[in-house]
Motif scaffolding. Structure first.
Motif, PDB file in Angstrom:
ATOM      1  N   THR A   1      28.238  32.700  37.193  1.00 52.84           N
ATOM      2  CA  THR A   1      28.770  32.846  38.541  1.00 52.84           C
ATOM      3  C   THR A   1      27.573  32.292  39.540  1.00 52.84           C
ATOM      4  N   THR A   2      26.598  32.648  39.406  1.00 59.28           N
ATOM      5  CA  THR A   2      25.424  32.354  40.526  1.00 59.28           C
ATOM      6  C   THR A   2      25.282  30.664  40.777  1.00 59.28           C
TER       7      THR A   2
ATOM      8  N   VAL B   1      31.228  29.441  44.329  1.00 61.88           N
ATOM      9  CA  VAL B   1      32.543  29.856  44.661  1.00 61.88           C
ATOM     10  C   VAL B   1      32.367  31.116  45.748  1.00 61.88           C
TER      11      VAL B   1
ATOM     12  N   PHE C   1      36.685  40.289  47.504  1.00 60.95           N
ATOM     13  CA  PHE C   1      37.124  41.536  46.953  1.00 60.95           C
ATOM     14  C   PHE C   1      37.834  42.345  47.682  1.00 60.95           C
TER      15      PHE C   1
ATOM     16  N   PHE D   1      27.634  44.889  51.477  1.00 60.50           N
ATOM     17  CA  PHE D   1      26.445  45.584  51.146  1.00 60.50           C
ATOM     18  C   PHE D   1      26.291  46.777  52.204  1.00 60.50           C
TER      19      PHE D   1
ATOM     20  N   TYR E   1      23.140  37.041  53.801  1.00 60.96           N
ATOM     21  CA  TYR E   1      22.787  37.160  52.543  1.00 60.96           C
ATOM     22  C   TYR E   1      22.573  35.830  51.546  1.00 60.96           C
ATOM     23  N   GLY E   2      23.754  35.233  51.273  1.00 67.50           N
ATOM     24  CA  GLY E   2      23.926  34.130  50.643  1.00 67.50           C
ATOM     25  C   GLY E   2      23.127  33.242  50.715  1.00 67.50           C
TER      26      GLY E   2
ATOM     27  N   ARG F   1      30.972  36.187  54.830  1.00 67.03           N
ATOM     28  CA  ARG F   1      29.821  36.267  54.044  1.00 67.03           C
ATOM     29  C   ARG F   1      30.144  35.221  52.956  1.00 67.03           C
TER      30      ARG F   1
ATOM     31  N   VAL G   1      27.921  30.396  52.231  1.00 70.94           N
ATOM     32  CA  VAL G   1      27.241  29.516  51.556  1.00 70.94           C
ATOM     33  C   VAL G   1      27.985  28.165  51.081  1.00 70.94           C
TER      34      VAL G   1
ATOM     35  N   ALA H   1      29.479  40.690  43.988  1.00 66.36           N
ATOM     36  CA  ALA H   1      29.703  39.899  45.164  1.00 66.36           C
ATOM     37  C   ALA H   1      28.179  39.094  45.381  1.00 66.36           C
ATOM     38  N   SER H   2      27.146  39.978  45.230  1.00 69.71           N
ATOM     39  CA  SER H   2      25.688  39.303  45.189  1.00 69.71           C
ATOM     40  C   SER H   2      25.601  38.184  44.196  1.00 69.71           C
ATOM     41  N   LEU H   3      26.036  38.111  43.212  1.00 68.28           N
ATOM     42  CA  LEU H   3      26.172  36.707  42.144  1.00 68.28           C
ATOM     43  C   LEU H   3      26.760  35.811  42.647  1.00 68.28           C
ATOM     44  N   THR H   4      28.212  36.097  43.043  1.00 63.59           N
ATOM     45  CA  THR H   4      28.986  34.760  43.646  1.00 63.59           C
ATOM     46  C   THR H   4      28.229  34.177  44.867  1.00 63.59           C
ATOM     47  N   LEU H   5      27.209  35.045  45.868  1.00 58.65           N
ATOM     48  CA  LEU H   5      26.707  34.363  46.889  1.00 58.65           C
ATOM     49  C   LEU H   5      25.276  33.739  46.427  1.00 58.65           C
ATOM     50  N   GLY H   6      25.385  33.459  45.054  1.00 65.47           N
ATOM     51  CA  GLY H   6      23.973  32.816  44.385  1.00 65.47           C
ATOM     52  C   GLY H   6      22.816  33.302  44.129  1.00 65.47           C
TER      53      GLY H   6
END
Lengths: 348, 287
Positions: free
Chosen positions: A71-72, A76, A80, A86, A97-98, A149, A153, B186-191
Motif C-alpha cells: 500500500t505504502t 493511491v 474512508f 488523525f 502528513y503524507g 489529505r 500526496v 490511512a497512514s499507510l495509503t499516505l506513504g
C-alpha cells in the motif's frame, strides 16, 4: 493512470467476497462501484488500494503490475467512510502528513509543505480551520479534510469508500456535486464505492453494479438505469413494478397460466400509465390505495385487480389534475415500457 | 378540544422527580457507604501511619535508613525500573498483534495473557523454582555456566515480570479494538511505513491508556509479595524487597519499624492513585 483488474477473487473463510472480477478503468474516469452491502464492492476497493490481498488475479496501474506492491508504495489516495482523520493532529498537520513522512530526499521543504497545505485547504474551503482538531469539525468538513489529505500526496488513483455514507442527506448532496466538479478539474482516475443508487447515477461517468461478489452490469448511468440487463439491476436501481405474466408466441401477456412459459415484466413507476377507460387489451384493472404528492411528481399506490399485488405509478401534477384521481377509485393501468425476464432462480 | 391539557395535571407533573428517593433512605444509604469506606479503607491507612510514628520520629527515620531497609528499597526500585518498561513493550506488542491482525489461536493468546491474573502468585513463584532450581529443568545448564537466577535478583525480576504482565496488555486491547485500524490504514495509503505509522499514529492514540496500564503495572511491581517471596530466598540486604522486608520486621516484633517501611509503600500507593486519576482525567479530556 488506468486501472486493470483481471480475474480477481477473494474469500473470507467460507464466504466468497469476490469471484473472478474483470474490470478496466480508463485514465481520468470517475467510476462508481454500486451494490448492496455484502456485494464485495468495498473488498474490491481495498484490494485495489493494497489494504487487502486478493486470493488470485492481477491488478495493473497503467502497465505496472501492482498485485504484490505494498500500500505504502502504490500512491493511491484513499478516503474512508468514517474519515479516519488523525485525531491528535490539527487539520493542517493531517493534510501535511503524507508529505512529512516521506524520506529525506523526497520530502519537500517545510515552506513548500506549508504552501501545499494552504493551497489544498483553500481548495476544500477550510482555510479558516487549519488549526482546529478533527473533533471540532462537522462530518462534511471532516470528509473534506480527508480528501485534502489524500490529494496532498498527488495520488495517481483516488479511491473513496462510501465517502458520504456517514453524512446527512443535504450535506451528502452538496459534497457529491463538489466531488464531481473537483474531478472535472483534476481528472484523477477515481473509484468510489456506494450503496446509494442516486449517488452513483448523479456523480459517476460509469457505474459498475455488483451483487454477491460478481459484476452484474457495467455501463453509463443512463445505460444501467434505462437498460438494466438483469432483474437485480432493475430492482436495485430505483423502484420497479413486477407484473406476473406469460410469453405467448414471443410477446408478453399479463396473467400467468399453466400453458405458457412464465415471464415477469419489469416496469418503472413513471412508465406506468393510468387511464379512466380501458384503451388497450393489456390494460389491468386496479384500485387506488394511496396518493401522495412529492414536489412536482405524484406517487400513486394501486392494488392490481386480478392478483391483489401492489403497484406504484408516478405521474406529473398536470396529468394527475386531468384525471382527477381519488383514493378508492377503480382505474386501468398499462405499462408503457417494460422489460421481460424469464424467472429462473431469481424471485422477487 | 385537542391540545387542551387540564391545568391541574400540568401542575402535578412539574413537581418532584419521581426517581428521587425519600430523604431518610438517601441519608441511610450514604452513611452506610461512608462508614464502610472509613472502616475498611481509611482506618487501616491511618493505623499504618499512627503505628509508624508511635515511638517517635527518631525511630521512624532510623527504621527507613537502616542498611537492610535501604537495600530493600533499592532492590524494589531496581525491579520496577526493569519490569515496567519491559512489560510496557510486551503489552504493546501483544495488544498490537491481537487487535491489528487476524490469526489462528488468537483467543488462546488472549486467555494466556490473563493467566498471571488467574493463578495465585505463589504458584507463579513455584513455577520459577521448578524451572531454575538446581533440580529443575534448567538447573544443570545454569550450574555449568554459573548463572544464578533463583534466590537472586534475576529470579525476583522474572517473577515480578510474570505477575505484572497483563496490566498494560489488558488496558490496551479494548482501547485498540475500539479504535480500529482505519487511521493506520490511512497512514499507510499516505506513504508512511509501518514504523512511522506506529510512532506517529498508533502511539499518540494509545498514550493515555498505555500510561494508565504502566501506573497499575508499577503499583503491582512495587507491592508484589507472593511470587517474589517464593523465589527470593529472603537474604537480608541482598534479595529482600520492601514487602518482604516488612514481613521480616513484623515477624521479629519490630512493629514500629515494619509500619515505618509500610508507610513509605502507602505513600507510594497514594501517589499512584493520584497519578492514575490525573491520567484518567486527561484521557477523558482527549477522548
Amino acid at each position: 493512470m488506468s486501472i486493470q483488474i483481471k480475474d480477481v477473487s477473494k474469500a473470507f473463510g467460507s464466504f466468497q467476497a469476490l469471484q473472478d472480477i474483470n474490470l478496466d478503468i480508463e485514465t481520468g474516469e470517475l467510476v462508481a462501484l454500486l451494490g448492496p452491502s455484502g456485494s464485495g464492492k468495498t473488498s474490491l476497493l481495498r484490494i485495489i488500494a493494497g489494504l487487502e490481498a486478493s486470493d488470485n488475479g492481477v491488478i495493473l496501474f497503467g502497465d505496472e503490475e501492482m498485485t504484490h506492491i505494498r500500500t505504502t508504495e502504490r500512491k493511491v489516495g484513499f478516503v474512508f467512510q468514517h474519515y479516519a482523520l488523525f485525531k491528535h493532529m490539527t487539520v493542517a498537520d493531517n493534510v501535511a502528513y503524507g508529505l512529512k513522512v516521506r524520506s529525506k530526499k523526497e520530502r519537500p521543504s517545510k515552506k513548500e509543505i506549508k504552501e501545499k497545505v494552504k493551497e489544498l485547504l483553500s481548495l476544500v474551503k477550510l482555510d479558516a480551520f487549519a488549526d482546529r482538531y478533527p473533533s471540532q469539525l462537522s462530518g462534511g468538513q471532516r470528509q473534506r479534510v480527508a480528501l485534502a489529505r489524500a490529494l496532498a500526496v498527488e495520488p495517481k488513483v483516488l479511491l473513496l469508500d462510501e465517502p458520504f455514507g456517514a453524512l446527512d442527506a443535504k450535506v451528502r448532496k452538496e459534497l457529491r456535486r463538489w466531488l464531481r466538479r473537483l474531478h472535472d478539474d483534476f481528472h484523477i482516475t477515481s473509484i468510489f464505492v456506494t450503496h446509494d443508487q442516486e449517488e452513483a447515477l448523479d456523480v459517476a461517468d460509469r457505474i459498475v453494479v455488483m451483487n454477491e461478489g460478481k459484476i452484474e452490469q457495467i455501463g453509463s448511468p443512463e445505460e444501467v438505469y434505462e437498460h438494466p440487463n438483469s432483474p437485480f439491476v432493475y430492482d436495485f436501481l430505483g423502484n420497479v413494478n413486477v407484473f406476473h405474466g406469460r410469453l405467448e408466441d414471443g410477446t408478453w401477456r399479463n396473467g400467468a397460466d399453466s400453458l405458457h412459459q412464465q415471464a415477469l415484466a419489469y416496469v418503472r413507476p413513471h412508465d406506468v400509465a393510468i387511464e379512466r377507460q380501458k384503451s388497450a387489451e393489456d390494460a389491468v384493472q386496479a384500485e387506488i390505495v394511496h396518493i401522495h404528492v412529492v414536489g412536482r411528481t405524484v406517487h400513486v399506490e394501486l392494488k392490481q385487480g386480478d392478483t391483489d399485488r401492489f403497484l406504484e405509478a408516478e405521474l406529473t401534477k398536470d396529468r394527475y389534475r386531468e384525471l382527477d384521481l381519488k383514493p378508492g377509485e377503480t382505474v386501468f393501468v398499462r405499462p408503457n415500457q417494460l422489460k421481460v425476464f424469464i424467472p429462473e432462480d431469481y424471485s422477487i | 378540544m385537542a391540545g387542551h391539557i387540564p391545568l391541574s395535571y400540568v401542575g402535578k407533573s412539574s413537581g418532584k422527580k419521581s426517581a428521587e428517593e425519600p430523604l431518610a433512605i438517601r441519608v441511610l444509604l450514604i452513611s452506610v457507604a461512608l462508614s464502610f469506606l472509613f472502616l475498611f479503607l481509611l482506618l487501616p491507612l491511618l493505623a499504618i501511619f499512627i503505628k509508624a510514628f508511635e515511638q517517635g520520629m527518631g525511630l521512624y527515620i532510623a527504621s527507613i535508613t537502616d542498611p537492610d531497609a535501604l537495600s530493600a528499597i533499592k532492590l524494589t526500585l531496581l525491579v520496577v525500573v526493569l519490569t515496567v518498561p519491559l512489560n510496557a513493550l510486551f503489552g504493546i506488542a501483544a495488544a498490537w498483534a491481537i487487535t491489528k491482525f487476524d490469526f489462528k489461536g488468537k483467543s488462546i493468546l488472549i486467555t494466556i495473557i490473563d493467566l498471571p491474573f488467574a493463578i495465585s502468585p505463589v504458584i507463579a513463584g513455584l513455577v520459577f523454582v521448578l524451572l531454575f532450581s538446581s533440580h529443575g529443568l534448567f538447573g544443570d545448564f545454569l550450574f555449568e555456566h554459573d548463572i544464578k537466577i533463583l534466590f537472586a535478583v534475576p529470579g525476583i525480576v522474572l517473577a515480578t515480570l510474570f505477575v505484572t504482565f497483563p496490566f498494560v496488555a489488558r488496558e490496551l486491547i479494548p482501547l485498540m479494538q475500539s479504535q480500529g485500524s482505519a487511521e493506520e490504514e490511512a497512514s499507510l495509503t499516505l506513504g508512511a511505513n509501518g514504523w512511522k505509522t506506529f510512532w506517529l499514529v498508533t502511539l499518540p492514540n494509545i498514550k493515555w491508556g498505555l500510561l494508565y496500564g504502566v501506573i497499575l503495572c508499577n503499583a503491582r511491581a512495587v507491592g508484589e509479595f507472593g511470587a517474589v517471596s517464593v523465589v527470593s530466598g529472603h537474604i537480608r540486604g541482598l534479595t529482600n524487597t520492601m514487602p518482604l522486608h516488612i514481613e521480616i520486621l513484623y515477624n521479629e516484633y519490630q512493629f514500629s519499624a515494619a509500619f515505618a517501611v509500610a508507610s513509605l509503600m502507602s505513600i507510594l500507593a497514594i501517589v499512584t492513585l493520584i497519578l492514575k486519576n490525573i491520567v484518567e482525567w486527561k484521557a477523558g479530556e482527549h477522548g
